[in-house]
Design an enzyme around this catalytic site. Structure first.
Site, PDB file in Angstrom:
ATOM      1  N   ILE A  68     -12.671  -3.465 -40.334  1.00 13.25           N
ATOM      2  CA  ILE A  68     -12.586  -2.026 -40.592  1.00 13.25           C
ATOM      3  C   ILE A  68     -12.479  -1.366 -39.227  1.00 13.25           C
ATOM      4  O   ILE A  68     -13.198  -1.748 -38.295  1.00 13.25           O
ATOM      5  CB  ILE A  68     -13.781  -1.483 -41.411  1.00 13.25           C
ATOM      6  CG1 ILE A  68     -13.617   0.032 -41.643  1.00 13.25           C
ATOM      7  CG2 ILE A  68     -15.124  -1.776 -40.770  1.00 13.25           C
ATOM      8  CD1 ILE A  68     -14.529   0.594 -42.729  1.00 13.25           C
ATOM      9  N   ALA A  69     -11.571  -0.430 -39.086  1.00 15.85           N
ATOM     10  CA  ALA A  69     -11.405   0.196 -37.770  1.00 15.85           C
ATOM     11  C   ALA A  69     -10.782   1.575 -37.901  1.00 15.85           C
ATOM     12  O   ALA A  69      -9.972   1.830 -38.787  1.00 15.85           O
ATOM     13  CB  ALA A  69     -10.521  -0.678 -36.886  1.00 15.85           C
ATOM     14  N   GLU A 102     -19.173 -10.599 -41.115  1.00 20.82           N
ATOM     15  CA  GLU A 102     -19.668 -10.975 -39.793  1.00 20.82           C
ATOM     16  C   GLU A 102     -19.368  -9.829 -38.848  1.00 20.82           C
ATOM     17  O   GLU A 102     -18.311  -9.212 -38.960  1.00 20.82           O
ATOM     18  CB  GLU A 102     -18.917 -12.209 -39.265  1.00 20.82           C
ATOM     19  CG  GLU A 102     -19.271 -13.490 -39.945  1.00 20.82           C
ATOM     20  CD  GLU A 102     -18.020 -14.258 -40.344  1.00 20.82           C
ATOM     21  OE1 GLU A 102     -16.917 -13.910 -39.898  1.00 20.82           O
ATOM     22  OE2 GLU A 102     -18.169 -15.214 -41.125  1.00 20.82           O
ATOM     23  N   ASN A 107     -22.289  -4.698 -31.676  1.00 22.18           N
ATOM     24  CA  ASN A 107     -21.604  -3.589 -32.360  1.00 22.18           C
ATOM     25  C   ASN A 107     -22.591  -2.803 -33.240  1.00 22.18           C
ATOM     26  O   ASN A 107     -22.571  -2.874 -34.477  1.00 22.18           O
ATOM     27  CB  ASN A 107     -20.434  -4.133 -33.190  1.00 22.18           C
ATOM     28  CG  ASN A 107     -19.451  -3.037 -33.556  1.00 22.18           C
ATOM     29  OD1 ASN A 107     -19.786  -1.854 -33.501  1.00 22.18           O
ATOM     30  ND2 ASN A 107     -18.248  -3.432 -33.945  1.00 22.18           N
ATOM     31  N   TYR A 114     -22.668  -0.596 -41.901  1.00 25.96           N
ATOM     32  CA  TYR A 114     -22.854  -1.573 -42.987  1.00 25.96           C
ATOM     33  C   TYR A 114     -24.247  -1.430 -43.633  1.00 25.96           C
ATOM     34  O   TYR A 114     -24.381  -1.515 -44.850  1.00 25.96           O
ATOM     35  CB  TYR A 114     -22.669  -3.000 -42.454  1.00 25.96           C
ATOM     36  CG  TYR A 114     -21.316  -3.247 -41.821  1.00 25.96           C
ATOM     37  CD1 TYR A 114     -20.151  -2.666 -42.327  1.00 25.96           C
ATOM     38  CD2 TYR A 114     -21.184  -4.067 -40.698  1.00 25.96           C
ATOM     39  CE1 TYR A 114     -18.908  -2.886 -41.737  1.00 25.96           C
ATOM     40  CE2 TYR A 114     -19.946  -4.293 -40.104  1.00 25.96           C
ATOM     41  CZ  TYR A 114     -18.815  -3.698 -40.625  1.00 25.96           C
ATOM     42  OH  TYR A 114     -17.596  -3.920 -40.044  1.00 25.96           O
TER      43      TYR A 114
HETATM   44  C1  COA Z   1     -17.245   0.943 -36.665  1.00 27.80           C
HETATM   45  C2  COA Z   1     -16.254   2.068 -36.927  1.00 27.80           C
HETATM   46  C3  COA Z   1     -15.246   1.598 -37.971  1.00 27.80           C
HETATM   47  C4  COA Z   1     -17.004   3.302 -37.457  1.00 27.80           C
HETATM   48  O1  COA Z   1     -16.039   4.286 -37.769  1.00 27.80           O
HETATM   49  P1  COA Z   1     -16.354   5.854 -37.778  1.00 27.80           P
HETATM   50  O2  COA Z   1     -15.253   6.538 -38.494  1.00 27.80           O
HETATM   51  O3  COA Z   1     -16.664   6.304 -36.402  1.00 27.80           O
HETATM   52  O4  COA Z   1     -17.677   5.899 -38.666  1.00 27.80           O
HETATM   53  P2  COA Z   1     -18.185   7.166 -39.495  1.00 27.80           P
HETATM   54  O5  COA Z   1     -17.981   8.418 -38.702  1.00 27.80           O
HETATM   55  O6  COA Z   1     -17.616   7.103 -40.874  1.00 27.80           O
HETATM   56  O7  COA Z   1     -19.749   6.877 -39.555  1.00 27.80           O
HETATM   57  C5  COA Z   1     -20.241   5.951 -40.488  1.00 27.80           C
HETATM   58  C6  COA Z   1     -21.595   5.432 -40.060  1.00 27.80           C
HETATM   59  O8  COA Z   1     -21.431   4.607 -38.904  1.00 27.80           O
HETATM   60  C7  COA Z   1     -22.590   4.744 -38.073  1.00 27.80           C
HETATM   61  N1  COA Z   1     -22.198   5.402 -36.836  1.00 27.80           N
HETATM   62  C8  COA Z   1     -21.044   6.076 -36.582  1.00 27.80           C
HETATM   63  N2  COA Z   1     -21.013   6.488 -35.302  1.00 27.80           N
HETATM   64  C9  COA Z   1     -22.183   6.083 -34.741  1.00 27.80           C
HETATM   65  C10 COA Z   1     -22.737   6.189 -33.430  1.00 27.80           C
HETATM   66  N3  COA Z   1     -22.094   6.807 -32.438  1.00 27.80           N
HETATM   67  N4  COA Z   1     -23.953   5.614 -33.200  1.00 27.80           N
HETATM   68  C11 COA Z   1     -24.620   4.969 -34.177  1.00 27.80           C
HETATM   69  N5  COA Z   1     -24.140   4.824 -35.455  1.00 27.80           N
HETATM   70  C12 COA Z   1     -22.934   5.379 -35.726  1.00 27.80           C
HETATM   71  C13 COA Z   1     -23.557   5.631 -38.837  1.00 27.80           C
HETATM   72  O9  COA Z   1     -24.332   4.800 -39.688  1.00 27.80           O
HETATM   73  C14 COA Z   1     -22.606   6.480 -39.664  1.00 27.80           C
HETATM   74  O10 COA Z   1     -23.197   7.020 -40.813  1.00 27.80           O
HETATM   75  P3  COA Z   1     -23.961   8.469 -40.693  1.00 27.80           P
HETATM   76  O11 COA Z   1     -22.949   9.413 -40.129  1.00 27.80           O
HETATM   77  O12 COA Z   1     -24.328   8.765 -42.105  1.00 27.80           O
HETATM   78  O13 COA Z   1     -25.106   8.251 -39.766  1.00 27.80           O
HETATM   79  C15 COA Z   1     -15.528   2.503 -35.601  1.00 27.80           C
HETATM   80  O14 COA Z   1     -16.512   2.726 -34.624  1.00 27.80           O
HETATM   81  C16 COA Z   1     -14.522   1.523 -35.077  1.00 27.80           C
HETATM   82  O15 COA Z   1     -13.357   1.533 -35.481  1.00 27.80           O
HETATM   83  N6  COA Z   1     -14.934   0.627 -34.151  1.00 27.80           N
HETATM   84  C17 COA Z   1     -14.009  -0.350 -33.563  1.00 27.80           C
HETATM   85  C18 COA Z   1     -13.660  -1.440 -34.543  1.00 27.80           C
HETATM   86  C19 COA Z   1     -14.900  -2.134 -35.033  1.00 27.80           C
HETATM   87  O16 COA Z   1     -15.786  -2.459 -34.258  1.00 27.80           O
HETATM   88  N7  COA Z   1     -14.945  -2.403 -36.351  1.00 27.80           N
HETATM   89  C20 COA Z   1     -16.085  -3.059 -36.979  1.00 27.80           C
HETATM   90  C21 COA Z   1     -16.013  -4.535 -36.919  1.00 27.80           C
HETATM   91  S1  COA Z   1     -14.669  -5.200 -37.894  1.00 27.80           S
END
Ligand code: COA
Length: 144
Positions: A68-69, A102, A107, A114
């Site tokens: 997911i990204a 995983e 991260n 999750y």
């Molecule tokens: C992981 C990832 C998909 C999260 O996407 P995102 O759109 O920023 O996430 P969201 O804004 O929808 O936030 C969802 C939840 O993630 C967590 N989260 C998001 N940003 C965060 C931060 N800066 N610090 C801590 N937790 C965080 C929180 O639990 C949040 O829920 P909440 O807002 O209710 O607290 C994004 O950071 C990403 O693409 N990372 C690079 C790729 C990756 O590592 N993918 C996962 C492994 S496959």
């Protein structure tokens, strides 16, 4: 807004993959996802651009979240939750009850995401990832 990936999305998803991961999947492996009977790829388009995507696999009623990204400029706006909501909806429609994944130990953001969907951390696989080498945390959700 979130929809299934189409053939014309593959190149953009591949570019996003390269921006989001230090160990990106190849264009060919993403291409195979379009017609895969096991894997479901979902994309999140904004103004013709794919800003986020995810892929999950269902085998024998069990799900595995593979990726997911969100593009860096689109993070922290709740868009990953939009993708996760669809993962949950698709999984429920296919009678999936349990899902695992995983994730790199470092991260924290993904681990938080999750956990907020009911996944709990079950075990660690030492040095599972390459580039850079890192442990994987295995997470399970027993009621998706
Ligand atoms: C992981 C990832 C998909 C999260 O996407 P995102 O759109 O920023 O996430 P969201 O804004 O929808 O936030 C969802 C939840 O993630 C967590 N989260 C998001 N940003 C965060 C931060 N800066 N610090 C801590 N937790 C965080 C929180 O639990 C949040 O829920 P909440 O807002 O209710 O607290 C994004 O950071 C990403 O693409 N990372 C690079 C790729 C990756 O590592 N993918 C996962 C492994 S496959």
């Amino acid at each position: 807004m979130v929809r299934e990936m189409r053939a014309e999305d593959v190149l953009l998803v591949s570019k996003a993959e390269e921006l989001c991961f230090t160990d990106p999947w190849s264009l060919d492996s993403i291409k195979e996802g379009v017609n895969s009977s096991l894997d479901t790829w979902l994309v999140l388009p904004v103004d013709e651009k794919i800003v986020g995507y995810c892929v999950f696999r269902i085998i024998a009623g069990e799900g595995e979240l593979l990726r997911i990204a969100l593009l860096p400029g689109f993070r922290g706006r709740g868009l990953a939750k939009k993708l996760m909501d669809q993962v949950v909806e698709y999984s429920r429609k296919k009678s999936v009850k349990t899902m695992f994944l995983e994730v790199r130990e470092s991260n924290k953001i993904a681990r938080n995401l999750y956990k907020s969907y009911g996944f709990s951390e079950e075990s660690v696989r030492k040095n599972y990832y390459q580039n850079p080498c890192e442990n994987a945390v295995i997470m399970w959700c027993s009621r998706i």
